[in-house]
Design an enzyme around this catalytic site. Structure first.
Site, short mmCIF file in Angstrom:
data_model
loop_
_atom_site.label_atom_id
_atom_site.label_comp_id
_atom_site.label_asym_id
_atom_site.label_seq_id
_atom_site.Cartn_x
_atom_site.Cartn_y
_atom_site.Cartn_z
N ARG A 1 18.38 38.99 49.47
CA ARG A 1 17.25 38.36 48.74
C ARG A 1 15.92 38.15 49.74
O ARG A 1 16.13 37.89 50.69
CB ARG A 1 17.93 37.04 48.31
N ARG B 1 15.41 39.47 55.54
CA ARG B 1 16.63 38.59 56.36
C ARG B 1 17.79 39.43 56.92
O ARG B 1 18.19 39.01 57.94
CB ARG B 1 16.81 37.41 55.60
N LEU C 1 19.02 24.70 59.04
CA LEU C 1 17.89 25.81 58.85
C LEU C 1 16.44 25.50 59.43
O LEU C 1 16.07 24.30 59.22
CB LEU C 1 17.65 25.85 57.32
N PHE D 1 5.68 36.28 53.78
CA PHE D 1 7.36 36.03 53.95
C PHE D 1 7.73 37.30 54.40
O PHE D 1 7.19 38.28 53.98
CB PHE D 1 7.88 35.51 52.68
N GLU E 1 11.87 29.98 56.94
CA GLU E 1 11.06 31.17 57.11
C GLU E 1 9.43 30.78 57.09
O GLU E 1 8.84 31.87 57.63
CB GLU E 1 11.39 32.12 55.81
N HIS F 1 23.62 31.76 54.53
CA HIS F 1 22.59 31.01 53.89
C HIS F 1 22.61 30.99 52.39
O HIS F 1 22.50 30.11 51.67
CB HIS F 1 21.32 31.48 54.50
N GLN G 1 23.99 36.61 52.40
CA GLN G 1 22.83 36.60 53.30
C GLN G 1 22.88 35.69 54.23
O GLN G 1 23.07 34.59 54.14
CB GLN G 1 21.41 36.46 52.41
N HIS H 1 20.69 33.71 57.36
CA HIS H 1 19.38 33.40 57.56
C HIS H 1 19.10 33.71 59.03
O HIS H 1 19.92 33.20 60.02
CB HIS H 1 18.84 32.03 57.04
#
Length: 415
Positions: free
Chosen positions: A362, A267, A240, A114, A243, A327, A228, A230
């Protein structure tokens, strides 16, 4: 109604908290606004981070370092360290409850990379990890006797001489305001990214109401400015695209088919790169075409479905238009490392809490881990507090005040 422990919120953190409070032998109620499977946890797709004994070229130290770096150095070291060290135990426990993670040919848990790390430490179930974990925990809660109350909206925290006495709620089926007494309360009601309507991966129910309730109760909030975005959501709706897509090798390209950024940046950085490219006059897309139908249908079935249903795009042969959307919210109710808050016997966990784990940003895969780890911890700590505590009177003037407020809304004009 009298409960030893009340948990507000039906995502992974709330379910885990309720389960552990119930396992302590207490009478537990789980309050949820609507259907438990509509939480943000249930739509979290990509996976849950953990360094396992079988994880290659990785370590707990690296996971801690990546998390703190991704947090722009604003993470709380003690909370990050505890969460990361407990990750493998969480994965093993979820497996024991019935969560079936994808596996390698050797039979070990499969892990994908990730953003923010080159290590493959994200455990997953295709691209529906959150839904699988949520469903398993919900079944376990029902099996072990947690009283799940759907379609109840929390309104306020009731106190007596600065001590917790219970909560007031709106019962949605008849719009009645009611009160429940409790010895311990766990707030796990999620974040507030849903307020970015039309530009959010969240439902409008993610409105931060539990955080607002905490503020009205004079509890501290922290880091509320950190939201945050996305980087990969459908350009026309904010839906969404996990990821997991980039973790499995999908490219980010422009209208010329050129890759202009590293797909596995954190992100915040990736979202900024995409917006800068858009402001320079380019369109931005996710390119799955080189991955092939077999891999997509095995590991990214939800991405293919969302693209087709939400944008009319077949990702096997077409580019998918994307844009960043709100997000996840890093800020929330300030808590200590043991999830306790400013009010005795009130605890908070999950996205509504500022645990200090995420800082300003995050890492993908850390939210489900945070929810599980701190949800379990909140359940344990709230149970201990409830066993030592006692019930306090509820001032029904507060109930009457809330009822009059609701009545005024219902009798007002709709515009």
């Amino acid at each position: 109604m009298l409960y030893d422990v009340i948990v507000v919120g039906s995502g992974i953190s709330g379910l885990y908290a309720a389960l552990y409070a119930r396992r302590a032998g207490l009478n537990v109620a789980l309050i949820c606004k609507s259907n438990p499977l509509r939480s943000n946890s249930a739509v979290a797709s990509g996976g849950i981070n953990a360094v396992l004994k079988t994880t290659r070229q990785d370590s707990i130290r690296e996971h801690i370092a990546d998390t703190l770096k991704g947090a722009d150095k604003l993470g709380r070291f003690s909370a990050v360290s505890a969460m990361v060290a407990g990750a493998e135990e969480i994965i093993n426990e979820l497996q024991a409850m019935g969560v079936v993670f994808d596996t390698t040919d050797e039979g070990t848990i499969a892990q994908r990379p990730f953003g923010g790390t080159k290590a493959s430490r994200t455990c997953y179930i295709a691209d529906k990890t959150g839904a699988s974990i949520t469903q398993t925990l919900l079944v376990q809660c029902r099996k072990e006797g947690v009283n799940i109350l759907q379609n109840h909206v929390m309104l306020s925290i009731a106190t007596y001489k600065d001590q917790l006495s219970g909560i007031t709620l709106l019962r949605r089926r008849d719009s009645q305001v009611i009160a429940f007494a409790c010895k311990s309360l766990i707030l796990a009601g999620g974040g507030y990214a849903g307020i970015y309507r039309g530009h959010s991966t969240n439902s409008q129910e993610s409105s931060g109401d539990v955080i607002a309730i905490a503020l009205r109760a004079k509890m501290r909030l922290s880091n509320m400015e950190f939201v945050q975005f996305h980087p990969t959501t459908l350009a026309n709706s904010g839906t969404l695209i996990s990821e997991a897509a980039r973790g499995e090798g999908a490219y980010i390209v422009d209208e010329n088919g050129e890759r202009f950024t590293d797909e596995l940046l954190t992100r915040d950085k990736l979202s900024r790169n995409i917006v800068k490219h858009q402001l320079a006059g380019h369109s931005v897309y996710l390119d799955f075409r080189h991955l092939g139908e077999e891999l997509i249908d095995k590991k990214l079935p939800s991405a293919r479905k969302h693209a087709l249903n939400g944008a009319g795009i077949d990702i096997l042969s077409e580019l998918l238009p994307i844009t960043p959307s709100a997000h996840y919210t890093m800020g929330g109710i300030w808590v200590r490392d043991n999830t306790s808050t400013d009010i005795p016997n009130v605890f908070a966990c999950g996205e509504c809490a500022y645990s200090g784990v995420h800082g300003a940003n995050r890492l993908g895969g850390n939210s489900l881990l945070e929810a599980a780890y701190f949800g379990r911890l909140a359940g344990i700590e709230a149970s201990r507090a409830a066993k030592k505590g006692e019930f306090h009177p509820i001032d029904y003037a507060l109930v009457d005040k809330e009822a009059r407020y609701v009545e005024a809304i219902l009798e007002g004009e709709n515009r």
